[in-house]
Design an enzyme around this catalytic site. Structure first.
Site, PDB file in Angstrom:
ATOM      1  N   GLY A 197       0.809  -1.217   0.000  1.00  0.00           N
ATOM      2  CA  GLY A 197       0.000   0.000   0.000  1.00  0.00           C
ATOM      3  C   GLY A 197       0.838   1.262   0.000  1.00  0.00           C
ATOM      4  CB  CYS A 198       3.766   2.261   2.002  1.00  0.00           C
ATOM      5  SG  CYS A 198       2.931   2.098   3.598  1.00  0.00           S
TER       6      CYS A 198
END
Length: 264
Positions: free
Chosen positions: A99-100
């Site tokens: 996600g990052c």
């Protein structure tokens, strides 16, 4: 015979005598005509107002000292001072996680339009400089990643996740310290927040650019028209010169024939 007497128990609601030190303190206060002060268990707690869009913060000392991914100490104030129009900080829980990575790469891919009005973009997490440097290098990020191991700045902007985590979100502050955006959100949502801010600031700029393009287009058409006219004129001149040459050749030919006739 000895009579045994039953000892009376003290009433159940009887209050035990206070300790000597407390009793003497209470007596001293009472003697001076003052009311004894009872300390509240939360009297030492500092209540911090939750930041909101539109608030103006004092940049000096806000969020403490943090570190860039290349090991340089800095502060929010320094970052804002070095920017042209303010600072965008997107927060992420952990470097190099799916996600990052998606979030950081979205900011990377839209870096040019998102910085068009003068914003400086930074990512922030409580990762180490080494982890963030690896993250930045691997994905060719054009912005600096901030390392906030103590979560001092992350906590100050309200994106700290207990006990030591970081909430994904975005924080935007102007040169004057005005909060222009502050909200948690997913990878795409954090980019959208900044995109909308830039779009709002770029309305006049876009109009001016459109007008400039129209002017340039009109000028180009005018130049093209002039060039075409010159080419036509040049063609006409060439045709005229050719006709004159042909007439001159015919005259010369006729004169030559007349001379030959006379000689005969």
């Amino acid at each position: 015979m000895v009579e045994l007497r039953k000892r009376n128990n003290p009433p159940s609601d009887a209050v035990p005598p206070p300790p000597k030190k407390v009793a003497s303190a209470v007596a001293s206060v009472a003697k001076n005509g003052e009311k004894p002060h009872t300390k509240s268990p939360t009297s030492n707690a500092t209540s911090r107002k939750k930041l909101e869009v539109g608030d103006i913060i004092e940049l000096e000392g806000f969020g403490g000292e943090i570190e860039t991914n290349d090991g340089k100490k800095t502060t929010l104030k320094s970052l804002v001072d070095e920017s042209k129009d303010g600072v965008v900080i997107f927060s992420y829980p952990k470097a190099s996680t799916p996600g990052c990575t998606t979030q950081a790469c979205l900011f990377r891919d839209e870096y040019t339009p998102l910085t068009a009005t003068g914003y400086s973009i930074f990512g922030i997490s409580n990762d180490s400089p080494k982890s963030n440097t690896t993250f930045k290098t691997k994905h060719n990020m054009p912005f600096t990643l901030l390392c906030d191991s103590a979560a001092s700045l992350i906590g100050a902007i309200g994106l700290k996740k207990a006990p030591k985590g970081t909430t994904r979100g975005v924080f935007v502050v102007s040169k004057a310290g005005k909060i222009e955006a502050l909200e948690p959100g997913g990878p795409g949502a954090t980019v959208e927040v900044v995109r909308n801010l830039v779009k709002g600031k770029g309305i006049t700029q876009d109009t001016d650019t459109e007008s400039a393009v129209q002017r340039q287009s009109a000028q180009a058409e005018n130049d093209t028209g002039q060039s075409a006219a010159m080419e036509i004129k040049g063609t006409d001149n060439d045709s005229s010169d050719k006709a004159k040459a042909e007439v001159a050749a015919e005259v010369a030919d006729s004169a030559e024939k007349l001379d030959e006739g006379k000689r005969i």
